[in-house]
Write an enzyme that holds these catalytic residues in place. Structure first.
Site, PDB file in Angstrom:
ATOM      1  CD  GLN A  41      -1.054  -0.658   3.667  1.00 39.43           C
ATOM      2  OE1 GLN A  41      -2.263  -0.516   3.654  1.00 39.43           O
ATOM      3  NE2 GLN A  41      -0.437  -1.257   4.669  1.00 39.43           N
ATOM      4  CE1 TYR A  71     -11.008   2.378  14.917  1.00 35.92           C
ATOM      5  CE2 TYR A  71      -8.633   2.282  15.222  1.00 35.92           C
ATOM      6  CZ  TYR A  71      -9.797   1.745  14.718  1.00 35.92           C
ATOM      7  OH  TYR A  71      -9.750   0.571  14.015  1.00 35.92           O
ATOM      8  CD  GLN A  72      -5.229   3.706  18.020  1.00 33.93           C
ATOM      9  OE1 GLN A  72      -5.411   2.488  18.019  1.00 33.93           O
ATOM     10  NE2 GLN A  72      -4.706   4.352  17.004  1.00 33.93           N
ATOM     11  CG  ASP A  96      -1.766   2.619  14.497  1.00 32.93           C
ATOM     12  OD1 ASP A  96      -1.949   2.472  15.715  1.00 32.93           O
ATOM     13  OD2 ASP A  96      -2.673   2.489  13.652  1.00 32.93           O
ATOM     14  N   GLY A 148      -3.674 -11.644   7.927  1.00 35.48           N
ATOM     15  CA  GLY A 148      -4.493 -11.892   9.111  1.00 35.48           C
ATOM     16  C   GLY A 148      -5.423 -13.076   8.960  1.00 35.48           C
ATOM     17  CG  ASP A 165      -6.508  -0.867  14.353  1.00 37.89           C
ATOM     18  OD1 ASP A 165      -7.317  -0.190  13.689  1.00 37.89           O
ATOM     19  OD2 ASP A 165      -5.441  -0.404  14.792  1.00 37.89           O
ATOM     20  CB  SER A 167      -7.177   0.404   6.353  1.00 35.08           C
ATOM     21  OG  SER A 167      -6.777  -0.729   5.608  1.00 35.08           O
ATOM     22  CG  ASP A 168     -12.070   2.678   5.291  1.00 35.15           C
ATOM     23  OD1 ASP A 168     -13.061   2.547   6.010  1.00 35.15           O
ATOM     24  OD2 ASP A 168     -11.304   3.661   5.357  1.00 35.15           O
ATOM     25  CE1 TYR A 233      -9.282   7.475  11.556  1.00 38.30           C
ATOM     26  CE2 TYR A 233     -10.762   6.334  13.032  1.00 38.30           C
ATOM     27  CZ  TYR A 233      -9.499   6.536  12.530  1.00 38.30           C
ATOM     28  OH  TYR A 233      -8.441   5.788  12.993  1.00 38.30           O
TER      29      TYR A 233
END
Length: 292
Positions: A41, A71-72, A96, A148, A165, A167-168, A233
């Site tokens: 990516q 978020y976290q 992250d 994953g 966790d 991404s889109d 977001y």
């Protein structure tokens, strides 16, 4: 599905994505710190005027230093405080390091396995986002670099909590939103185990969320949906899908609470017991569509 690349015009970064068509969100850049294609990516880190440092993957904002805690903390503590004794935790994604940081605040945790497909995201976060990536050296962590879904399919009855966790649902995260993935999550959990996943925005992705919840209800006896505000977001909100193997689980009532002194000790800035409860109160358009 096609992925997106960052849009930079002058001193402005704009999030223009096929995931959120017809709109964009812009942040003013002070300095571009890092930009590469990792092999999986596009990875961009920049210092911004008002949001601190910002991590962008395939043109989509993942975290900013200004609001990442919202978020976290929620994606971590909603499931962790809903389990009676979370000892073994799996994190899918989260390169992250923010979810790992929050998981390790729970004294019951004995071990954490993290599976991140893109090692470059981990290394970039260590270098440019140390406030998030502070826990990668913790001895309780085993870091696995790989897919994953493939990792999950090898795990049977191992974990108390699995947190996705991601991404889109484009690029390397696309496989983390389907029925096969949730079936693998179920198999990886111990009895009474709990799953929490990033659940998109009801304002923008209501049909996708409905599909995710429908898939989960075919597999898990208890499924619920919560949300929190995260200004950077899309739509300023993000949701959380929560599933349990234990029919007695009530996600809306945390099993443990933290006093003010503990909240300060843990460094929590968004999550507390009342916010936990309130996160499940959805506006009527969302509750009508998403809740059984």
């Amino acid at each position: 599905m096609a992925v997106d690349t960052p849009v930079i015009s002058g001193s402005w970064f704009s999030e223009v994505s096929s995931v959120c068509p017809g709109q964009s969100f812009s942040i003013q850049i002070k300095e571009i710190l890092h930009h590469q294609h990792s092999g999986f990516q596009d990875v961009l880190v920049f210092d911004s005027k008002n949001y601190g440092r910002v991590l962008v993957l395939d043109g989509m904002i993942q975290v900013t230093e200004r609001d990442e805690f919202a978020y976290q903390e929620m994606l971590t503590h909603l499931p962790m405080f809903s389990h009676p004794h979370p000892a073994k935790v799996l994190i899918i994604g989260g390169g992250d390091g923010g979810i790992l940081r929050e998981v390790l605040k729970h004294p019951s945790v004995e071990s954490v396995v993290q599976c991140e497909i893109d090692k470059d995201v981990v290394e970039v976060s260590k270098k440019f986002l140390p406030s998030l990536a502070s826990s990668f050296s913790d001895p309780k962590l085993t870091l696995h670099i790989g897919d994953g879904l493939e990792f999950m399919q090898k795990c049977k009855g191992v974990f108390d909590i699995v947190i996705t966790d991601s991404s889109d649902p484009v690029g390397p995260a696309e496989s983390l939103f389907g029925v096969t993935y949730y079936e693998s999550l179920f198999q990886a959990l111990r009895p009474g185990g709990i799953v929490a996943s990033q659940g998109e925005s009801p304002w923008l992705h209501l049909e996708l969320i409905k599909s995710m919840l429908t898939s989960c209800r075919k597999i898990f006896p208890v499924v619920d949906y919560a949300f929190s505000t995260v200004p950077s977001y899309p739509s300023g909100q993000i949701g959380y899908v929560l599933c349990s193997k234990d029919v007695a689980t009530d996600f809306r009532i945390p099993l443990r609470t933290l006093e003010e002194a503990d909240l300060d000790k843990w460094g929590l800035r968004y999550y507390d017991t009342e916010v936990h409860k309130a996160a499940f109160v959805l506006p009527r358009f969302a509750s009508t569509a998403l809740l059984p």
